[in-house]
Scaffold this motif. Structure first.
Motif, PDB file in Angstrom:
ATOM      1  N   GLY A   4     -19.253  17.079  10.389  1.00  0.00           N
ATOM      2  CA  GLY A   4     -19.256  16.516   9.048  1.00  0.00           C
ATOM      3  C   GLY A   4     -18.056  16.999   8.248  1.00  0.00           C
ATOM      4  O   GLY A   4     -17.341  16.210   7.620  1.00  0.00           O
ATOM      5  N   GLN A   5     -17.797  18.308   8.291  1.00  0.00           N
ATOM      6  CA  GLN A   5     -16.618  18.853   7.626  1.00  0.00           C
ATOM      7  C   GLN A   5     -15.330  18.298   8.229  1.00  0.00           C
ATOM      8  O   GLN A   5     -14.365  18.009   7.512  1.00  0.00           O
ATOM      9  N   PHE A   6     -15.314  18.159   9.532  1.00  0.00           N
ATOM     10  CA  PHE A   6     -14.145  17.604  10.232  1.00  0.00           C
ATOM     11  C   PHE A   6     -13.847  16.192   9.732  1.00  0.00           C
ATOM     12  O   PHE A   6     -12.697  15.861   9.423  1.00  0.00           O
ATOM     13  N   LEU A   7     -14.869  15.348   9.642  1.00  0.00           N
ATOM     14  CA  LEU A   7     -14.671  13.974   9.174  1.00  0.00           C
ATOM     15  C   LEU A   7     -14.225  13.946   7.713  1.00  0.00           C
ATOM     16  O   LEU A   7     -13.360  13.151   7.335  1.00  0.00           O
ATOM     17  N   ILE A   8     -14.819  14.795   6.887  1.00  0.00           N
ATOM     18  CA  ILE A   8     -14.433  14.849   5.482  1.00  0.00           C
ATOM     19  C   ILE A   8     -12.957  15.212   5.349  1.00  0.00           C
ATOM     20  O   ILE A   8     -12.187  14.522   4.667  1.00  0.00           O
ATOM     21  N   CYS A   9     -12.554  16.288   6.002  1.00  0.00           N
ATOM     22  CA  CYS A   9     -11.182  16.781   5.856  1.00  0.00           C
ATOM     23  C   CYS A   9     -10.162  15.788   6.412  1.00  0.00           C
ATOM     24  O   CYS A   9      -9.189  15.436   5.730  1.00  0.00           O
ATOM     25  N   THR A  10     -10.376  15.322   7.637  1.00  0.00           N
ATOM     26  CA  THR A  10      -9.406  14.399   8.233  1.00  0.00           C
ATOM     27  C   THR A  10      -9.411  13.053   7.518  1.00  0.00           C
ATOM     28  O   THR A  10      -8.371  12.403   7.417  1.00  0.00           O
ATOM     29  N   GLY A  11     -10.577  12.646   7.004  1.00  0.00           N
ATOM     30  CA  GLY A  11     -10.643  11.385   6.270  1.00  0.00           C
ATOM     31  C   GLY A  11      -9.875  11.441   4.971  1.00  0.00           C
ATOM     32  O   GLY A  11      -9.122  10.515   4.638  1.00  0.00           O
ATOM     33  N   VAL A  12     -10.041  12.520   4.215  1.00  0.00           N
ATOM     34  CA  VAL A  12      -9.316  12.681   2.955  1.00  0.00           C
ATOM     35  C   VAL A  12      -7.820  12.810   3.205  1.00  0.00           C
ATOM     36  O   VAL A  12      -7.002  12.115   2.585  1.00  0.00           O
ATOM     37  N   VAL A  13      -7.443  13.685   4.122  1.00  0.00           N
ATOM     38  CA  VAL A  13      -6.019  13.910   4.385  1.00  0.00           C
ATOM     39  C   VAL A  13      -5.357  12.650   4.930  1.00  0.00           C
ATOM     40  O   VAL A  13      -4.244  12.291   4.521  1.00  0.00           O
ATOM     41  N   GLY A  14      -6.017  11.966   5.838  1.00  0.00           N
ATOM     42  CA  GLY A  14      -5.451  10.740   6.385  1.00  0.00           C
ATOM     43  C   GLY A  14      -5.232   9.685   5.320  1.00  0.00           C
ATOM     44  O   GLY A  14      -4.189   9.006   5.309  1.00  0.00           O
ATOM     45  N   GLU A  15      -6.176   9.555   4.395  1.00  0.00           N
ATOM     46  CA  GLU A  15      -6.036   8.569   3.327  1.00  0.00           C
ATOM     47  C   GLU A  15      -4.927   8.977   2.353  1.00  0.00           C
ATOM     48  O   GLU A  15      -4.156   8.121   1.884  1.00  0.00           O
ATOM     49  N   LEU A  16      -4.825  10.258   2.052  1.00  0.00           N
ATOM     50  CA  LEU A  16      -3.746  10.719   1.167  1.00  0.00           C
ATOM     51  C   LEU A  16      -2.385  10.449   1.780  1.00  0.00           C
ATOM     52  O   LEU A  16      -1.445  10.025   1.091  1.00  0.00           O
ATOM     53  N   ARG A  17      -2.257  10.677   3.079  1.00  0.00           N
ATOM     54  CA  ARG A  17      -0.988  10.410   3.759  1.00  0.00           C
ATOM     55  C   ARG A  17      -0.687   8.908   3.757  1.00  0.00           C
ATOM     56  O   ARG A  17       0.460   8.507   3.575  1.00  0.00           O
TER      57      ARG A  17
END
Length: 220
Positions: free
Chosen positions: A201-214
């Motif tokens: 869950g934390q993995f999806l949150i972090c990579t999802g936010v960072v990927g969208e910001l990029r």
């Protein structure tokens, strides 16, 4: 992505996966307590470093802080349950602030209903789960932050089936923790599911936010 490319382009992410997945298999071993606590915290702590390395800006620092407080909670909860809960709650508050600033401009009725349901039902269910009723108000207070965080993630403009789903997985993980001190005290299911749901869950949150910001930075 091939393993070599993952290791070269996202070393912190690969290190996080190795730490998070391996912890699941060593947590009941004979590793001394301090080393095991460090191992436990490493998975999400490395996600914080991944966020800082992959995107520069206030939002990436904010999601890194969410991960950092999650990692701190992972460690403190092994020492004093309440200390861990406070660390996680601070992380939830930071996440709520981030998601609220990036809330979706338009929500369908079903999306609004889901957000309200998460915010209301997660603390309500949490309150009912502990067998020790004296602990129920404290559990519900923590779960109120958890529920609002989940609702904010689900209704944010970040990818719902990464960030929103990750928040839901986090919430289910915590509900299983509360169920373990209540109706599922004799069940093996919480011990099997709590860590995978929480870490990924934390993995999806972090990579999802960072990927969208990029993605937004690239198209700005």
């Amino acid at each position: 992505m091939p393993k070599r490319a993952l290791a070269e382009k996202r070393p912190w992410l690969l290190a996080s996966l190795l730490a998070g997945i391996s912890y699941y298999f060593v947590r009941d071993g004979q590793i001394p307590g301090l080393y095991l606590m460090a191992w436990k915290g490493a998975g999400v702590a490395l996600l914080a470093l991944y966020a800082l390395a992959r995107h520069k800006g206030a939002d990436s620092r904010q999601i890194a802080a969410v991960m950092a407080f999650g990692a701190l909670g992972d460690v403190l909860i092994e020492l004093v349950l309440e200390w861990g809960a406070v660390a996680f709650l601070i992380g939830h508050l930071i996440a709520i602030h981030l998601y609220w600033r990036h809330r979706r401009a338009r929500l369908s009725p079903s999306q609004k209903l889901a957000g309200i349901a998460f915010a209301v039902l997660i603390p309500a269910i949490s309150f009912m789960l502990p067998s020790d009723r004296a602990a129920a108000p404290g559990v519900a207070f923590y779960a109120l932050g958890l529920g609002v965080m989940t609702a904010a993630a689900w209704t944010s403009s970040f990818p719902r089936y990464r960030v929103g789903l990750g928040a839901v997985m986090f919430a289910v993980s915590d509900l299983l923790i509360f169920a373990r001190i209540g109706p599922m005290a004799q069940s093996a299911l919480p011990d099997l599911l709590i860590w995978p749901l929480y870490y990924f869950g934390q993995f999806l949150i972090c990579t999802g936010v960072v990927g969208e910001l990029r993605r937004r930075s690239a198209t700005a």
